[in-house]
Design a protein around this motif. Structure first.
Motif, PDB file in Angstrom:
ATOM      1  N   GLU A 184       2.902   5.576   6.186  1.00 11.48           N
ATOM      2  CA  GLU A 184       4.027   5.357   5.274  1.00 11.48           C
ATOM      3  C   GLU A 184       3.687   6.010   3.934  1.00 11.48           C
ATOM      4  O   GLU A 184       2.689   5.656   3.304  1.00 11.48           O
ATOM      5  CB  GLU A 184       4.248   3.847   5.088  1.00 11.48           C
ATOM      6  N   HIS A 186       5.205   7.045   0.211  1.00  9.88           N
ATOM      7  CA  HIS A 186       6.307   6.860  -0.728  1.00  9.88           C
ATOM      8  C   HIS A 186       6.496   8.063  -1.642  1.00  9.88           C
ATOM      9  O   HIS A 186       7.362   8.049  -2.516  1.00  9.88           O
ATOM     10  CB  HIS A 186       6.068   5.611  -1.582  1.00  9.88           C
ATOM     11  N   PRO A 226       1.605   2.625  -3.683  1.00 12.02           N
ATOM     12  CA  PRO A 226       2.515   1.680  -3.032  1.00 12.02           C
ATOM     13  C   PRO A 226       3.996   1.924  -3.331  1.00 12.02           C
ATOM     14  O   PRO A 226       4.851   1.305  -2.714  1.00 12.02           O
ATOM     15  CB  PRO A 226       2.067   0.327  -3.601  1.00 12.02           C
TER      16      PRO A 226
HETATM   17 MN    MN Z   1       4.550   0.377   1.196  1.00 12.55          MN
END
Ligand code: MN
Ligand code: CTP
Ligand code: MN
Ligand code: MN
Length: 371
Positions: A24, A26, A64
């Motif tokens: 993942e 971002h 994050p």
């Molecule tokens: Mn995340």
């Protein structure tokens, strides 16, 4: 809901092996730009610059949340002047002009096409370009002598450059499993590389082979290759025998990062069996099979944990593990062993968890090694 008048400031540890990097991401626009510049540097045979861009991209992959302003990056490691300039450009304009112009440059395109041939590295590609060869067509017409790997690479160019799916990797896994257990019952096959990290596609499929009884794995690769060849599964293979014991540089200090296991770089012929046969060039019949790059490595069980850690990647994660070991722990890590230079002894391990513990690192599972 949070209401912040100031942007969140990120904090990231220095080494990629201290971080958990999932798939993942971002900050894909930023990391795509930096990765492209890294790729370009590697294609230009400037590995130092390549690593710098890879490290910068890896820091952003570990964040994050999306980056919205440069001030959030203050104090982060591995972000050099050049990378910060690229990031600023993306944040201000939505894309990196340097990455875009690189992508469109004739030289980048030619280097990419030519190194897409299995067996062709940046030096060979650059040499061909200096001799006016920029495309596969020009290479074929030039009559330049190609080695066996390059001939196979050119012949199976489309297949080798088409991403491998997880389903295809699993199908290859079953073939390899059958081959290995046919020639040595009890031998074990483990999927490594990107697929072990949970990637959905890859440029190849990587396997590590061992046997629970030390020594039984010796000489295994030629037998596996013969079996695969007899069944018509191989379009190309080059086997290199184990050179670990005869190496003078010592197990934990190989002369290069290349390990010394018995290995086989190959191109498999995978039947389309039920799947949509790949459409190749328009003027050709669709083939009922596709070519897939497969790497096989054989490790004795005593080195298995090190081999597994070394072949799971990512490449940057591996590089960072070795950098951490050397600079922070005065140890030498390879895919064979871990040597403690202070204690002047090898540190044994039967699992990846133990190796992380020896290195004073929190365990990072494969799915979080996608730096
Ligand atoms: Mn995340
Ligand atoms: N590796 C290695 N020695 C080589 C080639 C690869 O030790 N001569 C290791 C790499 O360091 C990496 C792993 O094998 O940790 C897998 O390499 P590779 O297949 O190139 O990359 P992946 O991470 O599997 O990514 P991809 O999906 O593109 O194959
Ligand atoms: Mn791989
Ligand atoms: Mn590989």
């Amino acid at each position: 809901a949070e209401c912040l008048n100031f942007a969140m400031v990120f904090s990231v540890p220095n080494y990629a092996c201290q971080r958990r990097t999932t798939l993942e991401n971002h900050n894909a626009v930023l990391t795509d730009a930096l990765s492209l510049l890294a790729e370009n540097a590697e294609l230009e045979d400037e590995d130092g610059r390549g690593v710098a861009f890879r490290r910068a991209a890896a820091v952003l992959k570990a964040l994050p949340k999306p980056v919205t302003s440069l001030t959030q990056l203050r104090g982060l490691p591995c972000l050099g002047e050049h990378s910060l300039r690229v990031i600023q450009d993306v944040l201000e304009t939505g894309s990196s002009s340097e990455a875009e112009s690189t992508k469109q440059s004739e030289r980048f395109k030619a280097l990419k096409v030519l190194t897409g041939i299995f067996g062709v590295g940046p030096k060979t590609a650059a040499w061909w370009i200096r001799h006016g060869i920029n495309t596969l067509h020009q290479l074929r017409a030039s009559g330049h002598t190609l080695n066996r790997a390059q001939q196979a690479g050119l012949e199976h160019y489309d297949g080798v450059n088409r991403p491998v799916t997880k389903a295809e990797a699993d199908a290859i896994g079953e073939i390899v499993e059958t081959a290995v257990t046919s020639v040595l019952p009890g031998a074990q096959v483990t999927l490594t590389g990107g697929f072990r990290r949970g990637k959905l596609t890859g440029h190849d499929v990587d396997f590590l082979i061992t046997h629970p009884e030390e020594g039984r794995e010796e000489g295994l690769m030629p037998k596996v290759v013969s079996w695969l060849e007899s069944q018509g599964f191989l379009l190309y293979q080059k086997t290199t025998r184990n050179s670990y014991l005869e190496s003078k540089d010592g197990p934990a200090r190989p002369a290069s990062n290349m390990d010394r296991f018995e290995r086989c770089f190959s191109i498999f012929k995978l039947d389309a069996c039920g799947r949509q046969p790949a459409l190749s060039q328009a003027d050709e019949e669709p083939k009922p099979w596709r070519a897939v790059r497969v790497d096989l490595v054989v490790s004795p069980i005593s080195q298995f944990a090190f081999a597994l850690l070394g072949w799971t990647g990512s490449k940057l994660f591996e590089r960072e593990l070795r950098r951490w070991a050397g600079y922070e722990k005065t140890m030498s890590l390879s895919s064979h062993a871990l040597y403690d230079n202070k204690q002047s002894r090898y540190l044994k391990a039967t699992s990846e968890e133990e190796i992380f513990a020896h290195l004073g690192l929190e365990y990072v599972p494969p799915s979080e090694r996608n730096a």
